[in-house]
Design an enzyme around this catalytic site. Structure first.
Site, PDB file in Angstrom:
ATOM      1  N   ASP A   1       0.840  -1.190   0.000  1.00  0.00           N
ATOM      2  CA  ASP A   1       0.000   0.000   0.000  1.00  0.00           C
ATOM      3  C   ASP A   1       0.880   1.246   0.000  1.00  0.00           C
ATOM      4  O   ASP A   1       1.886   1.309   0.712  1.00  0.00           O
ATOM      5  CB  ASP A   1      -0.891  -0.027   1.245  1.00  0.00           C
ATOM      6  CG  ASP A   1      -1.809   1.156   1.328  1.00  0.00           C
ATOM      7  OD1 ASP A   1      -2.713   1.262   0.483  1.00  0.00           O
ATOM      8  OD2 ASP A   1      -1.624   1.991   2.247  1.00  0.00           O
TER       9      ASP A   1
ATOM     10  N   GLU B   1       1.591   0.148  -4.969  1.00  0.00           N
ATOM     11  CA  GLU B   1       1.108   1.429  -5.474  1.00  0.00           C
ATOM     12  C   GLU B   1       2.275   2.416  -5.551  1.00  0.00           C
ATOM     13  O   GLU B   1       2.792   2.817  -4.504  1.00  0.00           O
ATOM     14  CB  GLU B   1       0.039   2.003  -4.546  1.00  0.00           C
ATOM     15  CG  GLU B   1      -1.229   1.187  -4.454  1.00  0.00           C
ATOM     16  CD  GLU B   1      -2.227   1.808  -3.490  1.00  0.00           C
ATOM     17  OE1 GLU B   1      -3.375   2.027  -3.888  1.00  0.00           O
ATOM     18  OE2 GLU B   1      -1.850   2.086  -2.326  1.00  0.00           O
TER      19      GLU B   1
END
Length: 798
Positions: free
Chosen positions: A346, A376
């Site tokens: 994340d 990400e």
């Protein structure tokens, strides 16, 4: 900051041993905790988990047995208890120089009481399911072979249509043989039928925002928890989330049941990816670190304030040595104890590049060479971190990033009216073509450095995004939601019951609907592009979240997967299933490297709502000689010329169906493709040449330390550049290099990280004799008396 602050700018000596936390045996247990700024630390043993007990003025709930800990080197405190303490609970109580006393859960806790109140002591071998020792991860020969399916544990089974007993729980994944009234498979059998290779689970570690003791409608088999969250609010990084367990008050139950989930998916040939959130915590005060190492674990700006690149008020300082160690230790624990097959990071932009590089190198070298790693490549706000892991940072480093360039080109913006190629915008063809080529002319060195997708858990899901672009939200009576509630008040469940996201779909002819066609076109591009495809759970069922663009704390009425859609939209499911089967059975769609793509993939047309390309000459060793793929984003049919390499073309996908087998024949030099559709054609079936041969390099260092060492290779014909050592065999690091069968020699340089050092002088070359499938080479580094070293290259016979 306070007087207990550990200055992050000062030198912190790294504690390198991998024994922090509790090392349990029935005869004695060793407790180790890193608390460098503490004046004194005690281990406190408790009989209870600490829930539902009143706090005293000091914040301590009840009395426990206190064991003084001894300070060791590098700020580590240690205590040994010569009793069997299984079934008890413990905390660490630290006293700081200003007189502050803090009691905290072990940051390395592997088991906790409900809501993470206290660290629990379990024998991990008691939490192994039957036959756990024989559990085997599905083989991933190459990252390009993956088809990822992103799924929330609770969404999978929470809806009444799931037919599952253990609704919302880990154990729902162990339920097999379920079907609906029409005989359609449900649950884990559905995943097998769909054909995906990896289930990406949204966070399953222990997180803050679901009260594990707050239930409505509890039952013995499936307690139903009132709260809902995606789980991006970490509490205990190495413990499973209790609200997915049948009994959150039993510390061992959640561990056993998550292992059962992994075992069930593995037994069906599906690997498990864990979504991890090492970039921030729920808060600093309630986080897992500050009680014992005040202020050390968090990044600060030039003013000394907590930086907020995450958007939630804090950032974890991944660049600091003991933070980096914690992250690597945590990942290694999940990969070994739970047999996790990959990790999704994340807000990976908030993780420094060195940490990400070391994660990829060390986890693969020491634990599993086939781990799949991606994340990400962005932040949630401004951050002072200088070496962010953004798009491009992954080049040659063994992990992938989400391709938001491709995503936006296909669908437009994430939550609004903005259009992309599949949703009605002209001018996006070039960006779509770039994504089809695996982003090798954008930000990637290799196609397996890009994760291709249209939607994920964040933002509007695919169906709702297309409805928004089409202006159909009002027609569908989608409710206006904010933070999980109706903006104007009232019952979410009632509003959902009144809505109809499929109001324009003729259930008797599903594939003719415009919204359906646009959705199939969008993910059809993803599933036939170079790189790693990623699907959001339920896209194959035309899943709607009723227009909620941020459903992280909405109810099951919004988030639950409605399995009844499988029968209603069966042609859509069959289309997805067919495209996945096509991809998995034909290596032309799974090319391994830049050089292979440049040789085999040619864009034929890229304008006026059309993107088409050809995969040539048995690309990737495919049995089909030439494959043509066409995407038509125009509302109406278009006639196109076909390449002048064949007189007949077999159609395996068009507006009506998709799969591995040809269902119609095109003769001549032109083809008509219907509006808002795709087409896949091939000319002839033949016997391709072998795809590649392997150069296997064995590297031996006297110190046995292979961290950071890699090969720089060229003239492979498939993927030049950095090649990592991915396994340890007989004390040597092993790298495997794919080369084209006709290649007679490749070059290499042995280097440390990004040219920090070179081992040996000058370029070296490896002969690749014709007819040899595997060429083995030994590189020996030998110490010399003056403290130097020599490097020998010895080519071995196969």
């Amino acid at each position: 900051m306070n007087s207990n602050y550990i200055n992050a700018e000062s030198a912190v000596e790294l504690y390198e041993d991998k024994d922090l936390g509790l090392t349990y045996t029935p005869g004695s247990s060793v407790f180790k905790v890193w608390a460098p700024a503490a004046f004194a630390v005690s281990l406190v043993l408790y009989e209870t988990g600490g829930n539902n007990l009143p706090e005293t003025g000091s914040g301590i709930k009840d009395n426990g047995k206190i064991v003084q800990m001894q300070r060791q080197v590098t700020g580590v405190w240690q205590a040994t208890v010569h009793d069997d303490v299984k079934g008890k609970y413990y905390m660490y109580r630290a006293v700081f120089s200003d007189g502050t006393i803090r009691e905290a859960v072990d940051p390395y806790a592997v088991a906790v009481s409900a809501n993470g109140t206290r660290t629990a002591i379990v024998d991990l071998r008691d939490t192994d399911p039957l036959h756990w020792n024989s559990d085997i991860s599905p083989r991933l020969a190459h990252p390009a072979d993956a088809v990822i399916y992103e799924l929330h544990v609770r969404d999978f089974s929470s809806d009444s249509s799931s037919g599952m007993q253990y609704k919302g729980l880990f154990k729902a994944f162990t339920e097999t043989g379920l079907t609906d009234a029409d005989g359609n498979t449900l649950g884990i059998d559905h995943l097998v039928e769909l054909g995906i290779t990896h289930v990406h689970l949204l966070p399953v570690f222990d997180y803050q925002t679901v009260d594990e003791l707050k239930q409505d409608g509890p039952s013995a088999a499936a307690p139903h928890f009132t709260d809902y969250n995606w789980g991006y609010d970490p509490q205990n990084y190495n413990v499973p989330e209790g609200s997915y367990s049948t009994n959150p008050s039993d510390p061992a139950a959640r561990i056993l049941e998550l292992k059962e989930l992994v075992q069930a998916l593995h037994s069906h040939g599906i690997a498990v990816i864990m979504d991890v959130v090492y970039n921030h915590t729920f808060s600093v005060e309630k986080g897992p670190f500050d009680g014992l190492a005040p202020d050390y674990f968090y990044r600060r700006d030039v003013y000394g304030q907590l930086s907020n690149g995450s958007g939630v008020g804090n950032e974890v300082a991944t660049e600091l040595p003991m933070v980096r160690k914690y992250i690597k230790d945590s990942l290694a624990y999940w990969a070994t104890e739970y047999h996790i097959d990959g990790f999704r990071f994340d807000l990976m932009g908030l993780m420094d590049r060195v940490t990400m590089r070391e994660i990829a190198e060390e986890l693969r070298l020491e634990i599993n060479p086939e781990l799949l790693l991606y994340g990400e490549p962005w932040t949630g706000g401004d951050s002072p971190l200088p070496d962010k892991t953004l798009k491009g940072a992954q080049r040659g480093k063994g992990y992938a990033v989400f391709n938001d360039n491709f995503r936006s080109a296909i669908k437009g913006d994430s939550d609004g009216w903005g259009k992309g190629f599949a949703t009605g915008e002209y001018g996006k063809e070039g960006e779509v073509a770039s994504g089809i080529q695996g982003a090798i002319y954008d930000f990637a060195d290799s196609p397996v450095e890009t994760v291709n997708y249209t939607t994920a858990h964040d933002n509007l899901n695919l169906w709702d995004k297309i409805l928004t672009v089409q202006g159909l939200r009002e027609n569908a009576a989608l409710p206006e939601l904010e933070n999980g509630r109706l903006k104007n008040g009232g019952s979410v469940e009632a509003a959902v019951a009144l809505a109809d996201p499929y109001v324009t779909v003729d259930k008797g002819d599903v594939l003719k609907n415009e919204t359906v066609r646009r959705s199939l076109l969008a993910n059809g591009i993803v599933l036939t592009s170079q790189g790693i495809p990623f699907l959001h759970a339920g896209d194959e069922l035309l899943r709607s979240k009723y227009g909620d663009h941020n459903s992280y704390r909405s109810s099951d009425a919004i988030n639950g997967i409605r399995w009844g859609n499988k029968q209603v939209f069966k042609p859509v499911f069959q289309y997805y299933k067919g495209l996945i089967a096509l991809r998995r059975s034909h290596p032309a769609f799974r090319l391994h490297g830049r050089e292979e793509i440049e040789r085999c993939l040619e864009i034929l047309r890229c304008d006026s709502g059309i993107v088409s390309y050809i995969l040539k000459n048995h690309a990737g060793g495919d049995s089909w000689r030439n494959i043509v793929v066409i995407f038509n984003a125009n509302p109406g049919a278009v006639t196109l010329s076909l390449p002048n390499v064949a007189e007949r073309w077999n159609v395996v996908a068009d507006h009506s169906a998709a799969g591995q087998d040809a269902f119609r024949l095109i003769e001549g030099s032109e083809v008509e493709i219907e509006g808002l559709s795709m087409m896949v054609l091939y000319d002839v079936y033949g016997e391709p040449a072998p795809r590649s041969k392997t150069v296997e390099v064995h590297y031996e260092r006297p110190d046995g330390d292979y961290r950071g060492w890699n090969l720089w290779v060229w003239d492979t014909g498939i993927q030049d550049g950095q090649c990592d050592f991915r396994a340890l065999e007989d004390g040597r690091a092993v790298a495997r290099i794919e080369v084209m069968p006709e290649v007679e020699s490749i070059g290499y340089i042995l280097r440390l990280n990004d040219w920090e050092e070179k081992d040996g002088e000058g370029d070296r070359f490896i002969d690749c004799p014709p007819g040899e499938d595997v060429i083995r080479v030994l590189i020996l580094e030998r110490e010399q008396g003056n403290g130097g070293a020599t490097v020998e290259h010895l080519q071995l016979m196969t």
